[in-house]
Design an enzyme around this catalytic site. Structure first.
Site, PDB file in Angstrom:
ATOM      1  N   LYS A   1      -4.720  -6.697   3.189  1.00  0.00           N
ATOM      2  CA  LYS A   1      -4.643  -5.585   2.233  1.00  0.00           C
ATOM      3  C   LYS A   1      -6.025  -5.271   1.654  1.00  0.00           C
ATOM      4  CE  LYS A   1      -2.786  -2.523  -0.590  1.00  0.00           C
ATOM      5  NZ  LYS A   1      -3.697  -2.339  -1.696  1.00  0.00           N
TER       6      LYS A   1
ATOM      7  N   SER B   1       0.830  -1.205   0.000  1.00  0.00           N
ATOM      8  CA  SER B   1       0.000   0.000   0.000  1.00  0.00           C
ATOM      9  C   SER B   1       0.862   1.252   0.000  1.00  0.00           C
ATOM     10  CB  SER B   1      -0.926   0.029   1.217  1.00  0.00           C
ATOM     11  OG  SER B   1      -1.710   1.205   1.203  1.00  0.00           O
TER      12      SER B   1
ATOM     13  N   GLU C   1     -10.230   2.148   3.326  1.00  0.00           N
ATOM     14  CA  GLU C   1      -9.871   3.292   2.476  1.00  0.00           C
ATOM     15  C   GLU C   1     -11.103   3.807   1.728  1.00  0.00           C
ATOM     16  OE1 GLU C   1      -7.482   3.465  -1.680  1.00  0.00           O
ATOM     17  OE2 GLU C   1      -6.358   2.605  -0.007  1.00  0.00           O
TER      18      GLU C   1
ATOM     19  N   HIS D   1      -7.859  -3.368   4.269  1.00  0.00           N
ATOM     20  CA  HIS D   1      -7.251  -2.032   4.271  1.00  0.00           C
ATOM     21  C   HIS D   1      -7.896  -1.175   3.182  1.00  0.00           C
ATOM     22  CE1 HIS D   1      -4.459   0.691   2.178  1.00  0.00           C
ATOM     23  NE2 HIS D   1      -3.857   0.922   3.322  1.00  0.00           N
ATOM     24  N   ASN D   2      -8.046  -1.733   1.992  1.00  0.00           N
ATOM     25  CA  ASN D   2      -8.649  -0.988   0.892  1.00  0.00           C
ATOM     26  C   ASN D   2     -10.123  -0.695   1.148  1.00  0.00           C
ATOM     27  OD1 ASN D   2      -6.130  -1.353  -0.233  1.00  0.00           O
ATOM     28  ND2 ASN D   2      -6.890  -2.053  -2.212  1.00  0.00           N
TER      29      ASN D   2
END
Length: 492
Positions: free
Chosen positions: A188, A134, A195, A191-192
């Site tokens: 990940k 990231s 986001e 995480h996105n």
């Protein structure tokens, strides 16, 4: 090749992310070999290595020469488009690799594909990591947040490299071994998803301040800049301030106002929401952000709907609401609403990670995940340090909402949060992310919900049974018969 001339590591896939990560590795003193099916990309990377360095970076033009140019046990990062291109690259490289060598996939890959590939290459004795990366192009070049999962032996083989190239924060490099299997890719992905929620909430703050508060772009730049010096300090708030400062080079005015209101996506947000549904984890803020991206794509339909509903008599309420707004108070309220909403979004993401960790036996360390997100990545923010400390205080924390520090802050901000959502609703300004976060908070904090009625309905039409509050066991009631009997008794 002479062993002294072999590279420490290799990287295949030289789009901008691949080039930047390769140059980052080389700049940190690790000799690296690079390869790409398109030879011009290799030449381009070699040229950059000279102009930005010079760095110890060697270009190779065939899979065989590439693999053989790396010292044993070989560690090769691949940064190609997720899906079939990854399988094709693995097939081309493993033909020349040996037992004990490692492949590290640094793309945004579906975690089950990584788990399939782990088994696939294990037959040849090859180790495998699925590593979330990231920070975008800038992060890859100057220090990303790295989330490697899979073979621990493979991680140890390149740990020194990853710790050197990752973003550096006060408590160490932004990389840690995530866990087994596809855990790195899954982390990940979430995480996105966080986001997505973060970006949606910021856009709603902008919408309210601009259309209800009447603030100009220059005022918004100043406000977001000020927020970035306080509790909301983060990469996304910082770049938002910068965006409002940019003038259009083609026509008069600010560039942000000329951008078409259609948001793109690559799939990780959708995967996050699908996984939340499959694991029965409530993630309404993240889901709302995804829905908004879908709705933003319906530009022509929205324009048509605006005209039709106007003709049907729908009046814009923004003007009447705007006239009575105290700008100073609104700015402060929106700041508090944004902060409280963000806590809910992060809580949802962390709860999804916990559910998957339990299902897969990954034993994820949530405090450590918050720590490696403090630098390099898109969602890096000052309050991640406080999330880290919350999980250090209580590794089994049910939700960030009930951490004593965050709970106190939510309570202190809820009045402002409700004012912002209420004002937006009155003005006809959609704030689905803030509304979803507030509804999540209000639902989670209530000891009793109207779910009793829903369960009674399910028992009536489907005999699904129900539990009682005053005694154990499963119960079923002939609701319709009793209701009719009651009605007959009433009117007899």
């Amino acid at each position: 090749m002479d062993a002294s001339s072999l590279s420490r590591i290799g990287l295949a896939g030289l789009a901008v992310m691949g080039q930047n990560l390769a140059l980052n590795i080389a700049e940190k003193g690790f000799p690296i070999s690079v390869y790409n099916r398109t030879a011009s990309k290799v030449d381009e990377t070699l040229s950059r290595a000279q102009s930005e360095g010079p760095f110890s970076l060697t270009g190779q033009y065939s899979p065989r020469d590439f693999v053989l140019s790396i010292q044993r046990p070989r560690s090769i990062i691949i940064l190609v488009k997720a899906g079939n291109p990854v399988d094709q690259t693995i097939s081309a490289l493993t033909e020349f690799m040996e037992p004990g060598d490692t492949i590290i996939d640094g793309g945004n890959e579906w975690y089950q594909n990584t788990e399939r590939r782990i088994q696939q290459v294990a037959d040849k004795g090859i180790l495998y990591l699925g590593m979330g990366v990231s920070g975008g192009e800038e992060g890859a070049r100057n220090g990303p947040s790295l989330m490697p999962g899979g073979s621990f032996e493979a991680y140890k083989n390149i740990e020194s490299v990853l710790k050197s190239v990752a973003a550096q924060v006060d408590d160490g490099p932004c990389v840690t071994y995530i866990g087994e299997g596809g855990s790195g890719n899954f982390v990940k992905m979430v995480h996105n998803g966080i986001e997505y929620g973060d970006m949606q909430l910021i856009s709603e703050a902008y919408d309210v301040l601009k259309n209800v508060g009447g603030l100009s772009n220059s005022e918004l730049a100043e406000i977001f800049g000020e927020w970035n010096r306080g509790e909301l300090e983060s990469f996304l708030v910082e770049i938002t301030s910068d965006i409002f400062k940019v003038k259009d080079s083609l026509v008069d005015g600010d560039l942000v106002d000329k951008i078409l209101d259609k948001t793109g996506m690559k799939g990780t947000g959708k995967w996050t929401v699908q996984q939340a549904a499959e694991l029965s984890v409530a993630a309404p803020t993240i889901a709302a952000s995804l829905d908004c991206r879908y709705l933003s794509g319906l530009k022509e339909e929205r324009e048509s709907a605006a005209e039709i509903l106007k003709e049907a008599g729908l009046e814009e309420e923004v003007g009447s609401v705007k006239s009575g707004v105290d700008k100073k108070r609104l700015i402060d309220d929106v700041r508090k609403a944004l902060y409280a909403s963000k806590i809910c979004s992060y809580a949802q993401g962390m709860n999804l990670l916990r559910a998957k960790s339990v299902e897969k036996g990954w034993d994820l360390n949530f405090g450590e995940l918050a720590r490696i997100w403090k630098g390099g990545c898109i969602i890096r923010a000052v309050f991640l340090d406080r999330i880290k400390k919350a999980y250090q205080r209580n590794p089994n924390l049910a939700s960030l909402v009930v951490d004593p520090e965050f709970a106190r802050e939510m309570v202190q901000r809820q009045a402002a949060w409700r004012r912002v959502v209420g004002l937006a609703i009155s003005a006809g300004i959609s704030t689905p992310g803030m509304c979803a976060s507030l509804a999540y908070f209000d639902t989670y904090r209530r000891a009793r919900l109207p779910a009793n009625l829903v369960q009674a309905q399910r028992d009536l039409f489907g005999a699904h049974t129900y539990e009682r509050t005053d005694r154990p066991g499963a119960f079923h009631t002939e609701w319709t018969k009793l209701a009719r009997k009651s009605s007959a008794g009433t009117f007899s």
